[in-house]
Design an enzyme around this catalytic site. Structure first.
Site, PDB file in Angstrom:
ATOM      1  N   SER A   1       6.484  45.906  17.211  1.00 28.48           N
ATOM      2  CA  SER A   1       5.268  46.609  16.836  1.00 28.48           C
ATOM      3  C   SER A   1       5.271  48.021  17.397  1.00 28.48           C
ATOM      4  O   SER A   1       6.225  48.430  18.063  1.00 28.48           O
ATOM      5  CB  SER A   1       4.050  45.851  17.365  1.00 28.48           C
ATOM      6  OG  SER A   1       3.972  46.036  18.761  1.00 28.48           O
ATOM      7  N   LYS A   2       4.168  48.708  17.142  1.00 28.14           N
ATOM      8  CA  LYS A   2       4.034  50.098  17.608  1.00 28.14           C
ATOM      9  C   LYS A   2       4.296  50.180  19.111  1.00 28.14           C
ATOM     10  O   LYS A   2       4.815  51.178  19.598  1.00 28.14           O
ATOM     11  CB  LYS A   2       2.623  50.600  17.331  1.00 28.14           C
ATOM     12  CG  LYS A   2       2.401  50.956  15.880  1.00 28.14           C
ATOM     13  CD  LYS A   2       1.508  52.189  15.763  1.00 28.14           C
ATOM     14  CE  LYS A   2       1.453  52.702  14.337  1.00 28.14           C
ATOM     15  NZ  LYS A   2       0.655  51.878  13.442  1.00 28.14           N
ATOM     16  N   ARG A   3       3.925  49.150  19.822  1.00 24.56           N
ATOM     17  CA  ARG A   3       4.091  49.165  21.277  1.00 24.56           C
ATOM     18  C   ARG A   3       5.562  49.260  21.695  1.00 24.56           C
ATOM     19  O   ARG A   3       5.879  49.635  22.807  1.00 24.56           O
ATOM     20  CB  ARG A   3       3.429  47.926  21.902  1.00 24.56           C
ATOM     21  CG  ARG A   3       2.104  48.277  22.566  1.00 24.56           C
ATOM     22  CD  ARG A   3       1.309  47.054  22.868  1.00 24.56           C
ATOM     23  NE  ARG A   3       0.704  46.527  21.643  1.00 24.56           N
ATOM     24  CZ  ARG A   3       0.717  45.263  21.289  1.00 24.56           C
ATOM     25  NH1 ARG A   3       1.290  44.371  22.046  1.00 24.56           N
ATOM     26  NH2 ARG A   3       0.127  44.877  20.174  1.00 24.56           N
TER      27      ARG A   3
ATOM     28  N   GLY B   1       7.521  51.331  20.591  1.00 23.41           N
ATOM     29  CA  GLY B   1       7.915  52.738  20.534  1.00 23.41           C
ATOM     30  C   GLY B   1       8.285  53.228  19.149  1.00 23.41           C
ATOM     31  O   GLY B   1       8.023  54.362  18.816  1.00 23.41           O
TER      32      GLY B   1
END
Ligand code: GLU
Length: 479
Positions: A252-254, A256
């Protein structure tokens, strides 16, 4: 049966790695079967859809080499088709208007929660009388349209990746909304929702195989009911595994990066990235790991796609990317490196310095995993001055180093050739009666400020062409 597959992104964000990987599998499947690969933009969510995301998705797919044969089609241009289908379902008595307010639905959910029940619509407006409907209309309520889902039924399909999948009607959350409430002054129903639009499009576009992420499995169960209600042929389904991060959670976006743009900016090349995405869940029958899309297409089958989630492995992607970079000629590679050098602020003239830039490219190629590595690897060739690393500073205090460097200053000249450079090194070794290793290390520190780096003589020649060797060594000796 003619194979027709599609990628159906929603333009609510940039091209996502998960969507791109789904596109890869669809593309490979289509090419393997000489089928058709269609691009359909699912833009019915008017609030979140943006044309710049559509542009990003199109350019991302093109960059990866995933060319489509038909489309792009846009759902917002096909609304009449969905309205007709909704009307058909209403006429057949398989769909109905539901006038529940959001407060009523919220209260329903609260009660379910209090009773430890899963949230679902309790189908309370399924059998409204004409009087009740008139009453709601008189109150000014606008309905959504719901499609009837019977609880006591089993939905079953033979998934081409996951085998037999069964789903209970009672686990689908009750009668599902297929059209939102209409605008205030409209008599018609509102915007169609994903599950309805996707089925109508897949029927209309003769989609033979729906290949998409496993997060859509519950949608597939609902969609099969819609195919049946519309008396349409149900396509084959194949649900691909999710892409997981190192902790086994959905990437996911987390983590990076999520969009294909991010990977491009990080210095991955399209052929390497698309190669890597193919390996995310698929293994080639010959265990080959490096291939072009075309080569993969000849061997691709859904049977060899894993059910288990595919772990994203950065080291592997770096390794694959390096394999591609190392195989490229300096002429191919240079245009890919120059944007990164420009971005780093390096000054060069691509027309007048082409030869020098090609030599530089060739020199640093073996040290590159990513295109962006070229910024660091080439830095000293663009810098005016250099600074010594700590170990180089210590090396400078060794006996004989300064003498070697002074001898180099005296011996070097402009337009030094490979032969001449080697002769100078040999001569100094002889004259000063020192080891060749000391001459080489001294020269490297004098030219680069470091004790390690790419081929030394080539490095010298490149700096010599820019008349940087003498000035650099002098500045270090005199410091
Ligand atoms: N618009 C959906 C998505 O982006 C498409 C899913 C499908 O392929 O049916 O997830």
């Amino acid at each position: 049966m003619a194979v027709r597959v599609r990628i159906a992104p929603s333009p609510t964000g940039n091209l996502h790695i998960g969507t791109a990987r789904t596109a890869v599998f669809n593309w490979l499947f289509a090419r393997h079967h000489q089928g058709t690969f269609i691009l359909r933009v699912e833009d019915t969510d008017l609030e979140r859809s943006k044309s710049e995301y559509t542009d990003n998705i199109k350019s991302g797919l093109s960059w990866l080499g995933l060319n489509w044969d038909e489309g792009p089609f846009f759902q917002t241009q096909r609304l009449d088709l969905y309205r007709q289908a909704i009307q058909t379902l209403l006429d057949k008595g398989l769909a109905y208007p539901c006038y529940c307010t959001s407060e009523e639905l919220e209260a329903m959910r609260e009660t379910q929660k209090a009773n430890n029940q899963a949230p679902r619509y309790d189908n309370r407006h399924r059998n409204l009388s004409p009087e009740e409907i008139s009453q709601f209309e008189a109150e000014g309520r606008k309905p959504v349209i719901r499609f009837k889902i019977e609880d006591n039924q089993q939905i079953l399909w033979h998934d081409l990746i996951r085998g037999t999948v069964t789903w209970q009607g009672s686990d689908l959350g009750g009668d599902m909304v297929i059209a939102r409430t209409p605008d205030k002054d409209s008599d018609n129903f509102g915007q169609p929702l994903y599950n309805l639009a996707v089925v109508i499009d897949d029927i209309d576009m003769n989609i033979s195989h729906v290949i998409r992420g496993e997060d859509h499995i519950a949608n597939t169960a609902k969609q099969i009911l819609l195919y049946q209600a519309l008396e349409a042929k149900v396509p084959e389904f194949a649900h691909t595994p999710l892409i997981l991060n190192s902790e086994g959670k959905k990437l996911s976006k987390r983590d990076g990066v999520t969009s294909i743009d991010d990977f491009r900016k990080m210095g991955f090349t399209a052929p390497a990235l698309v190669n890597y995405m193919t390996l995310l869940g698929w293994t080639s029958p010959d265990a080959e790991e490096i291939f072009t899309l075309e080569e993969a297409a000849t061997k691709f089958s859904l049977e060899r796609v894993n059910k288990a989630g595919a772990k994203f492995d950065w080291d592997k992607l770096d390794w694959l990317n390096s394999q591609y970079l190392h195989k490229m000629s300096p002429e191919e590679l240079l245009p890919l490196l120059t944007p990164h050098w420009q971005e780093a602020g390096y000054q060069f003239n691509i027309d007048t310095e082409k030869d020098w830039l090609l030599q530089l490219t060739s020199l640093i190629t073996p040290s590159l995993n990513r295109l962006t590595d070229a910024v660091k690897e080439a830095g000293l060739f663009f810098a005016d001055g250099i600074t010594l690393t700590e170990e180089a500073q210590e090396f400078m205090t060794q006996e004989g180093v300064k003498e070697v460097l002074e001898a180099v200053i005296n011996a070097t000249k402009s337009d030094l050739t490979f032969q001449e450079a080697n002769d100078i090194i040999k001569q100094i070794t002889k004259d000063l009666k020192v080891k060749k290793g000391l001459v080489m290390r001294s020269l490297r520190v004098g030219l680069t400020g470091e004790l390690h780096g790419p081929d030394l003589v080539q490095t010298w020649l490149l700096l010599n062409q820019k008349a940087l060797d003498k000035t650099r060594i002098s500045s270090i000796v005199n410091n």
